[in-house]
Design a protein around this motif. Structure first.
Motif, mmCIF file in Angstrom:
data_model
loop_
_atom_site.group_PDB
_atom_site.id
_atom_site.type_symbol
_atom_site.label_atom_id
_atom_site.label_comp_id
_atom_site.label_asym_id
_atom_site.label_seq_id
_atom_site.Cartn_x
_atom_site.Cartn_y
_atom_site.Cartn_z
ATOM 1 N N VAL A 1 0.843 -1.201 0.000
ATOM 2 C CA VAL A 1 0.000 0.000 0.000
ATOM 3 C C VAL A 1 0.880 1.253 0.000
ATOM 4 O O VAL A 1 0.571 2.231 -0.696
ATOM 5 C CB VAL A 1 -0.982 -0.006 1.194
ATOM 6 N N ARG B 1 -4.019 3.178 -3.049
ATOM 7 C CA ARG B 1 -5.305 2.465 -3.010
ATOM 8 C C ARG B 1 -5.350 1.367 -4.064
ATOM 9 O O ARG B 1 -4.775 1.489 -5.119
ATOM 10 C CB ARG B 1 -6.448 3.442 -3.247
ATOM 11 N N TYR C 1 -4.939 -2.269 -0.276
ATOM 12 C CA TYR C 1 -5.556 -1.325 0.656
ATOM 13 C C TYR C 1 -6.929 -1.832 1.095
ATOM 14 O O TYR C 1 -7.255 -1.822 2.281
ATOM 15 C CB TYR C 1 -5.663 0.061 0.010
ATOM 16 N N ARG D 1 -9.117 -3.679 9.411
ATOM 17 C CA ARG D 1 -8.496 -2.472 9.971
ATOM 18 C C ARG D 1 -8.380 -2.496 11.490
ATOM 19 O O ARG D 1 -7.355 -2.121 12.052
ATOM 20 C CB ARG D 1 -9.293 -1.246 9.515
ATOM 21 N N LEU E 1 -4.051 2.301 9.915
ATOM 22 C CA LEU E 1 -4.384 2.452 8.501
ATOM 23 C C LEU E 1 -5.355 3.612 8.356
ATOM 24 O O LEU E 1 -6.319 3.716 9.119
ATOM 25 C CB LEU E 1 -5.029 1.156 7.984
ATOM 26 N N LEU F 1 -1.187 6.080 3.252
ATOM 27 C CA LEU F 1 -2.391 5.436 3.776
ATOM 28 C C LEU F 1 -2.094 4.606 5.021
ATOM 29 O O LEU F 1 -3.007 4.163 5.707
ATOM 30 C CB LEU F 1 -3.029 4.559 2.695
#
Length: 175
Positions: free
Chosen positions: A101, A106, A110, A117, A124, A143
């Motif tokens: 990532v 993205r 990702y 997450r 993240l 990210l």
């Protein structure tokens, strides 16, 4: 002990120390919100991103050389599976995907990380965030939050991965 295993840890320690010292010096030079100050602060943080990405790139090359294969990470996954190292395999997937990532932004990697997450061992960006920490002008546009802990975790993970490979294939040398 393989040189790469030891040197990775030293490299990360030296890089983080040097980048943090540069950050302190940058703040000492004024920290006045000027463009030069902000760009220096961002460059310092970007150095941590480059270090994390570099560690994984070099690991992949060392795996390909040591295991005599064209896809070091695929071979690593097989070794971790055969050694019943599920937790280590998960940690590897999380960090390798995070590095992907960092390199590509993205996309599939990702989205994969977004799906887990809350369980990630790092932070993240949720996608709707513009910053990890509002007002932190040093944040590069990434990210994944790449702080000292993230970079150190990358180095520790590389050490654990090398140990796991060598427990199954003791003749593999990482240089």
């Amino acid at each position: 002990m393989d040189r790469f295993r030891e040197v990775t840890t030293r490299c990360v320690g030296l890089m983080i120390d040097a980048l943090n010292e540069a950050s302190r010096a940058n703040i000492g030079d004024g920290g006045d919100g000027s463009t030069v100050f902000v760009k220096n602060a961002q460059a310092i943080q970007l150095g941590k991103v480059v270090t994390a990405v570099g560690i994984f790139s070099i690991l992949e090359a060392r795996l390909q050389d040591g295991l005599n294969c064209s896809d070091g990470f695929a071979e690593l996954r097989k070794i971790l599976l055969s050694a019943s190292e599920q937790d280590l395999a998960l940690r590897f997937e999380q960090f390798a995907t995070a590095v992907n990532v960092l390199k590509h932004g993205r996309g599939r990697s990702y989205n994969y990380l977004l799906s887990m997450r809350e369980a990630l061992p790092f932070i993240l960006n949720a996608g709707d965030q513009h910053f990890f920490f509002e007002g932190d002008v040093s944040e590069p546009d990434t990210l994944v939050l790449v702080d000292d802990a993230f970079v150190r975790s990358c180095a520790e993970l590389v050490q654990a991965l090398i140990d796991a490979v060598q427990s199954v294939k003791p003749d593999v040398y990482f240089g």
